[in-house]
Design a protein around this motif. Structure first.
Motif, PDB file in Angstrom:
ATOM      1  N   LEU A 134       0.283  -1.193   0.289  1.00  0.00           N
ATOM      2  CA  LEU A 134      -0.012  -0.272  -0.361  1.00  0.00           C
ATOM      3  C   LEU A 134       0.976   0.925   0.015  1.00  0.00           C
ATOM      4  O   LEU A 134       1.823   1.901   0.937  1.00  0.00           O
ATOM      5  CB  LEU A 134      -0.495  -0.121   0.929  1.00  0.00           C
ATOM      6  N   GLU A 135       0.587   2.067  -1.031  1.00  0.00           N
ATOM      7  CA  GLU A 135       1.464   3.442  -0.795  1.00  0.00           C
ATOM      8  C   GLU A 135       0.217   4.390  -0.690  1.00  0.00           C
ATOM      9  O   GLU A 135      -0.753   4.156  -1.584  1.00  0.00           O
ATOM     10  CB  GLU A 135       1.781   3.376  -2.125  1.00  0.00           C
ATOM     11  N   THR A 142       0.658   9.852   9.615  1.00  0.00           N
ATOM     12  CA  THR A 142      -0.530   9.090   9.962  1.00  0.00           C
ATOM     13  C   THR A 142      -0.500   8.404   9.097  1.00  0.00           C
ATOM     14  O   THR A 142      -0.763   7.019   9.824  1.00  0.00           O
ATOM     15  CB  THR A 142      -1.771   9.924   9.231  1.00  0.00           C
ATOM     16  N   ALA A 143      -0.009   8.635   8.434  1.00  0.00           N
ATOM     17  CA  ALA A 143       0.507   6.888   7.193  1.00  0.00           C
ATOM     18  C   ALA A 143       1.713   6.408   7.156  1.00  0.00           C
ATOM     19  O   ALA A 143       1.181   5.105   7.210  1.00  0.00           O
ATOM     20  CB  ALA A 143       1.699   7.758   5.598  1.00  0.00           C
ATOM     21  N   SER A 144       2.762   6.942   8.341  1.00  0.00           N
ATOM     22  CA  SER A 144       3.595   5.824   9.018  1.00  0.00           C
ATOM     23  C   SER A 144       2.955   5.196   9.927  1.00  0.00           C
ATOM     24  O   SER A 144       3.305   3.597  10.390  1.00  0.00           O
ATOM     25  CB  SER A 144       4.611   6.536   9.742  1.00  0.00           C
ATOM     26  N   ARG A 145       1.653   5.535  11.155  1.00  0.00           N
ATOM     27  CA  ARG A 145       1.292   4.808  12.131  1.00  0.00           C
ATOM     28  C   ARG A 145       0.251   4.016  11.359  1.00  0.00           C
ATOM     29  O   ARG A 145       0.298   3.222  12.501  1.00  0.00           O
ATOM     30  CB  ARG A 145       0.805   5.690  12.820  1.00  0.00           C
ATOM     31  N   PHE A 146      -0.676   4.307  10.657  1.00  0.00           N
ATOM     32  CA  PHE A 146      -2.312   4.105  10.078  1.00  0.00           C
ATOM     33  C   PHE A 146      -2.027   2.238   9.201  1.00  0.00           C
ATOM     34  O   PHE A 146      -3.020   2.323   8.642  1.00  0.00           O
ATOM     35  CB  PHE A 146      -3.171   4.508  10.173  1.00  0.00           C
ATOM     36  N   GLY A 147      -0.375   2.030   9.208  1.00  0.00           N
ATOM     37  CA  GLY A 147      -0.626   1.140   7.168  1.00  0.00           C
ATOM     38  C   GLY A 147      -0.030   1.238   6.081  1.00  0.00           C
ATOM     39  O   GLY A 147      -0.227   0.467   5.339  1.00  0.00           O
ATOM     40  N   ALA A 148       0.326   2.580   5.740  1.00  0.00           N
ATOM     41  CA  ALA A 148       1.107   2.315   4.820  1.00  0.00           C
ATOM     42  C   ALA A 148       2.506   1.539   4.952  1.00  0.00           C
ATOM     43  O   ALA A 148       2.994   1.714   5.462  1.00  0.00           O
ATOM     44  CB  ALA A 148       0.708   4.306   4.084  1.00  0.00           C
ATOM     45  N   ASP A 149       2.581   1.333   3.746  1.00  0.00           N
ATOM     46  CA  ASP A 149       4.032   0.595   3.111  1.00  0.00           C
ATOM     47  C   ASP A 149       4.407   1.306   2.859  1.00  0.00           C
ATOM     48  O   ASP A 149       6.330   1.538   3.263  1.00  0.00           O
ATOM     49  CB  ASP A 149       3.725  -0.435   2.471  1.00  0.00           C
ATOM     50  N   LEU A 184       9.825  -6.254 -11.654  1.00  0.00           N
ATOM     51  CA  LEU A 184       8.575  -4.819 -11.557  1.00  0.00           C
ATOM     52  C   LEU A 184       7.688  -4.605 -11.155  1.00  0.00           C
ATOM     53  O   LEU A 184       7.079  -6.043 -11.481  1.00  0.00           O
ATOM     54  CB  LEU A 184       9.261  -4.024 -13.419  1.00  0.00           C
ATOM     55  N   GLU A 185       7.667  -3.978 -10.374  1.00  0.00           N
ATOM     56  CA  GLU A 185       5.982  -4.013  -9.692  1.00  0.00           C
ATOM     57  C   GLU A 185       5.281  -3.350 -10.679  1.00  0.00           C
ATOM     58  O   GLU A 185       5.287  -2.009 -11.111  1.00  0.00           O
ATOM     59  CB  GLU A 185       6.319  -2.994  -8.218  1.00  0.00           C
ATOM     60  N   ILE A 186       3.680  -3.332 -11.062  1.00  0.00           N
ATOM     61  CA  ILE A 186       2.206  -2.879 -11.478  1.00  0.00           C
ATOM     62  C   ILE A 186       2.110  -2.101 -10.018  1.00  0.00           C
ATOM     63  O   ILE A 186       1.471  -3.055  -9.313  1.00  0.00           O
ATOM     64  CB  ILE A 186       1.499  -3.441 -11.936  1.00  0.00           C
ATOM     65  N   LEU A 187       1.891  -0.884 -10.423  1.00  0.00           N
ATOM     66  CA  LEU A 187       0.946  -0.375  -8.789  1.00  0.00           C
ATOM     67  C   LEU A 187      -0.616   0.673  -9.426  1.00  0.00           C
ATOM     68  O   LEU A 187      -0.198   1.280 -10.219  1.00  0.00           O
ATOM     69  CB  LEU A 187       2.025   0.515  -8.220  1.00  0.00           C
ATOM     70  N   ALA A 188      -1.179  -0.116  -9.332  1.00  0.00           N
ATOM     71  CA  ALA A 188      -2.787   0.427  -9.753  1.00  0.00           C
ATOM     72  C   ALA A 188      -3.129   1.439  -8.548  1.00  0.00           C
ATOM     73  O   ALA A 188      -3.273   1.472  -7.183  1.00  0.00           O
ATOM     74  CB  ALA A 188      -3.488  -0.936  -9.851  1.00  0.00           C
ATOM     75  N   GLY A 189      -3.549   2.861  -9.486  1.00  0.00           N
ATOM     76  CA  GLY A 189      -3.699   3.580  -8.613  1.00  0.00           C
ATOM     77  C   GLY A 189      -4.907   5.037  -9.598  1.00  0.00           C
ATOM     78  O   GLY A 189      -5.013   4.678 -10.926  1.00  0.00           O
ATOM     79  N   SER A 190      -5.514   5.431  -9.090  1.00  0.00           N
ATOM     80  CA  SER A 190      -6.592   6.741  -9.204  1.00  0.00           C
ATOM     81  C   SER A 190      -7.933   6.358  -9.605  1.00  0.00           C
ATOM     82  O   SER A 190      -8.317   4.938 -10.458  1.00  0.00           O
ATOM     83  CB  SER A 190      -5.730   6.987 -10.857  1.00  0.00           C
ATOM     84  N   ARG A 226       0.129  -6.479  -7.148  1.00  0.00           N
ATOM     85  CA  ARG A 226      -0.674  -6.728  -5.530  1.00  0.00           C
ATOM     86  C   ARG A 226       0.875  -5.480  -5.045  1.00  0.00           C
ATOM     87  O   ARG A 226       1.127  -5.159  -3.297  1.00  0.00           O
ATOM     88  CB  ARG A 226       1.295  -7.784  -5.338  1.00  0.00           C
ATOM     89  N   ALA A 227      -0.218  -4.384  -5.303  1.00  0.00           N
ATOM     90  CA  ALA A 227       0.432  -2.982  -5.033  1.00  0.00           C
ATOM     91  C   ALA A 227      -0.159  -1.994  -5.496  1.00  0.00           C
ATOM     92  O   ALA A 227      -1.249  -1.949  -7.118  1.00  0.00           O
ATOM     93  CB  ALA A 227       1.707  -2.338  -5.693  1.00  0.00           C
ATOM     94  N   VAL A 228      -1.052  -1.527  -4.525  1.00  0.00           N
ATOM     95  CA  VAL A 228      -1.840  -0.761  -4.629  1.00  0.00           C
ATOM     96  C   VAL A 228      -1.724   1.188  -4.460  1.00  0.00           C
ATOM     97  O   VAL A 228      -1.027   1.250  -3.362  1.00  0.00           O
ATOM     98  CB  VAL A 228      -3.927  -0.628  -4.317  1.00  0.00           C
ATOM     99  N   HIS A 229      -2.021   2.393  -5.176  1.00  0.00           N
ATOM    100  CA  HIS A 229      -1.839   3.634  -4.628  1.00  0.00           C
ATOM    101  C   HIS A 229      -3.237   4.150  -4.647  1.00  0.00           C
ATOM    102  O   HIS A 229      -3.767   4.352  -5.021  1.00  0.00           O
ATOM    103  CB  HIS A 229      -1.346   3.937  -5.766  1.00  0.00           C
ATOM    104  N   PHE A 230      -3.016   4.631  -3.210  1.00  0.00           N
ATOM    105  CA  PHE A 230      -4.704   6.148  -2.823  1.00  0.00           C
ATOM    106  C   PHE A 230      -4.074   7.080  -2.990  1.00  0.00           C
ATOM    107  O   PHE A 230      -2.955   7.410  -2.312  1.00  0.00           O
ATOM    108  CB  PHE A 230      -4.957   5.191  -1.445  1.00  0.00           C
TER     109      PHE A 230
END
Length: 234
Positions: free
Chosen positions: A3-4, A15-22, A178-184, A201-205
């Motif tokens: 999770l990005e 907040t991102a660091s504390r609540f679950g972002a990688d 290479l990692e496909i990061l899905a977002g938008s 296996r990777a998502v962007h919020f």
């Protein structure tokens, strides 16, 4: 499931660091799709961020075609950030295209050289290429490009599950790391169905984990925690 989360401020990073972002993608001027953040913001975020920082390198939002002066500006930004010796610097986020909407390999090579041993994410310039399969083959030739952030070539990635799946399979077929990061357009409510429909296996919020769904509002810690719990089940 990685999770990005987009971060704009020191508060976002905490907040991102504390609540679950990688990891975070640190940008400025999110209203224009994200530009290079100021050095002062980078320093403030680095002081509190406990997860990797991916930092946007984008001098303007007019297009993804850059002049020699623009390229020099991007290289200078990369060099200045590297000189800060940030312990959590995970990658630079950038993208460069030719007028025919292909990857500008000459500019990419110059930026990769400036980045040195720091990995690179090719950002959503990828969604403006003439042929995503062709562009992905090009990017896979550069091991330093570790991630491609994409919405599958449409404004909302929720409408591109088939294309995202094709891109992931293309990477797998080449044996690439290479990692496909899905977002938008991803939302907490829709993410489970989306990841079930694709092998990603990777998502962007961005706005999907912010207060009231606003791209400039603070990150909503409860929404981010809920998202992390959902992804942990995948």
């Amino acid at each position: 499931m990685l999770l990005e989360v987009i971060a704009l401020t020191e508060e976002d990073a905490m907040t991102a660091s504390r609540f679950g972002a990688d990891r975070i993608e640190l940008v400025s001027v999110i209203e224009e799709g994200g530009l290079t953040p100021d050095a002062s913001v980078i320093s403030q975020v680095a002081a509190v961020c406990t997860i990797p920082m991916h930092i946007m390198i984008r001098p303007h939002s007019r297009s993804f075609q850059y002049s020699e002066a623009d390229l020099a500006d991007m290289i200078r930004s990369i060099e200045e950030i590297r000189a800060m010796q940030l312990p959590k610097l995970g990658a630079f986020v950038l993208g460069v295209l030719n007028a025919d909407q292909t990857v500008d390999e000459e500019q990419l090579k110059a930026l990769l050289e400036a980045a040195g041993d720091v990995p690179v994410t090719f950002h959503r310039a990828f969604d403006e290429v003439r042929d995503q399969a062709e562009a992905l083959d090009t990017l896979m030739r550069y091991p330093q490009v570790r991630t491609v952030l994409t919405s599958g070539g449409v404004p909302n990635v929720l409408h591109a599950t088939e294309q995202i799946a094709k891109l992931v399979r293309q990477v797998q077929a080449k044996g690439s790391a290479l990692e496909i990061l899905a977002g938008s357009g991803l939302t907490v409510e829709a993410v489970s169905e989306f990841v079930e429909a694709t092998p990603v296996r990777a998502v962007h919020f961005g706005s999907g984990v912010r207060e009231n769904g606003s791209s400039t509002a603070p990150i909503d810690s409860a929404r981010l925690s809920d998202l992390r719990a959902i992804l942990n089940q995948r």
